[in-house]
Design a protein around this motif. Sequence first.
Motif, mmCIF file in Angstrom:
data_model
loop_
_atom_site.group_PDB
_atom_site.id
_atom_site.type_symbol
_atom_site.label_atom_id
_atom_site.label_comp_id
_atom_site.label_asym_id
_atom_site.label_seq_id
_atom_site.Cartn_x
_atom_site.Cartn_y
_atom_site.Cartn_z
ATOM 1 N N SER A 58 0.850 -1.191 0.000
ATOM 2 C CA SER A 58 0.000 0.000 0.000
ATOM 3 C C SER A 58 0.881 1.234 0.000
ATOM 4 O O SER A 58 1.979 1.237 0.563
ATOM 5 N N PHE A 59 0.390 2.295 -0.627
ATOM 6 C CA PHE A 59 1.121 3.557 -0.587
ATOM 7 C C PHE A 59 0.140 4.677 -0.288
ATOM 8 O O PHE A 59 -1.036 4.616 -0.633
ATOM 9 N N ASP A 60 0.645 5.687 0.419
ATOM 10 C CA ASP A 60 -0.168 6.847 0.775
ATOM 11 C C ASP A 60 -0.284 7.775 -0.417
ATOM 12 O O ASP A 60 0.599 7.833 -1.272
ATOM 13 N N GLY A 61 -1.355 8.520 -0.458
ATOM 14 C CA GLY A 61 -1.518 9.521 -1.494
ATOM 15 C C GLY A 61 -0.853 10.818 -1.085
ATOM 16 O O GLY A 61 -0.460 11.007 0.068
ATOM 17 N N CYS A 62 -0.701 11.719 -2.035
ATOM 18 C CA CYS A 62 -0.157 13.035 -1.718
ATOM 19 C C CYS A 62 -0.636 14.048 -2.749
ATOM 20 O O CYS A 62 -0.986 13.703 -3.866
ATOM 21 N N GLU A 123 7.659 7.611 -2.219
ATOM 22 C CA GLU A 123 6.864 6.384 -2.191
ATOM 23 C C GLU A 123 6.016 6.253 -3.460
ATOM 24 O O GLU A 123 5.910 5.168 -4.032
ATOM 25 N N ILE A 124 5.435 7.361 -3.929
ATOM 26 C CA ILE A 124 4.657 7.353 -5.175
ATOM 27 C C ILE A 124 5.585 7.035 -6.354
ATOM 28 O O ILE A 124 5.232 6.265 -7.249
ATOM 29 N N CYS A 125 6.778 7.635 -6.364
ATOM 30 C CA CYS A 125 7.719 7.412 -7.472
ATOM 31 C C CYS A 125 8.174 5.956 -7.562
ATOM 32 O O CYS A 125 8.536 5.496 -8.641
ATOM 33 N N VAL A 147 2.306 6.239 -15.569
ATOM 34 C CA VAL A 147 3.427 5.509 -14.990
ATOM 35 C C VAL A 147 4.577 6.497 -14.843
ATOM 36 O O VAL A 147 4.920 7.201 -15.796
ATOM 37 N N ILE A 148 5.167 6.552 -13.666
ATOM 38 C CA ILE A 148 6.285 7.463 -13.432
ATOM 39 C C ILE A 148 7.536 6.828 -14.012
ATOM 40 O O ILE A 148 7.995 5.787 -13.564
#
Length: 193
Positions: A58-62, A123-125, A147-148
């Motif tokens: 899981s990853f947090d949003g920002c 984390e998003i990257c 997609v990054i």
Amino acid sequence: MAFFLIQAEQITQQNRQFERQSTEFEPDNGKSYLGTPVYSYIEFPEGRYETLEGDLVSFDGCRINDILLEVSQSKNIITTSIQGRNGTIKEYISDADFEIMVTGRIVNESNAIPEVALNAIKEICLVPDSVNINCPFLQYFDITAGVIKDYSFKEVEGSRNTIDFTMTIISDEPPINIEGEFVNEIGTLNINQ
């Protein structure tokens, strides 16, 4: 603010008040660190993905307010040279993906490194899959996921609380949600777990 009127052989200074007039059509996207209106932002909602090993991550949003966006797209065209003819024959195949260049700045209001924001963006990257994107500017191009491809972080000289960053995103179809299942290229996971 001074307003200078330049005429032939003389410069005169006039006092003018430049006030920003708000309209009913202008959205309120919040205020920046300096108290100025935010015109563009990019938001990555929280999400999850399944690794090739089957682990659920899981990853947090920002949401990032201090950004500039550049959107570009090329076309997939095959060119064929024909003997005895000048130039080439062009065959349009399709439009390529959009490429989005995000340039931004992370600022901590105190004089400390913005660790929380830096970790959230990092984390998003690191997500090895398509991520959802909410951005008013990108909606003009119907871009809601991507997609990054690459990213970089840079310290700002003389500043401890500011980090500049860039990221390149390639547009993608949004993750598919079919009857409670999140389907992506890496695998399938149940979002109701």
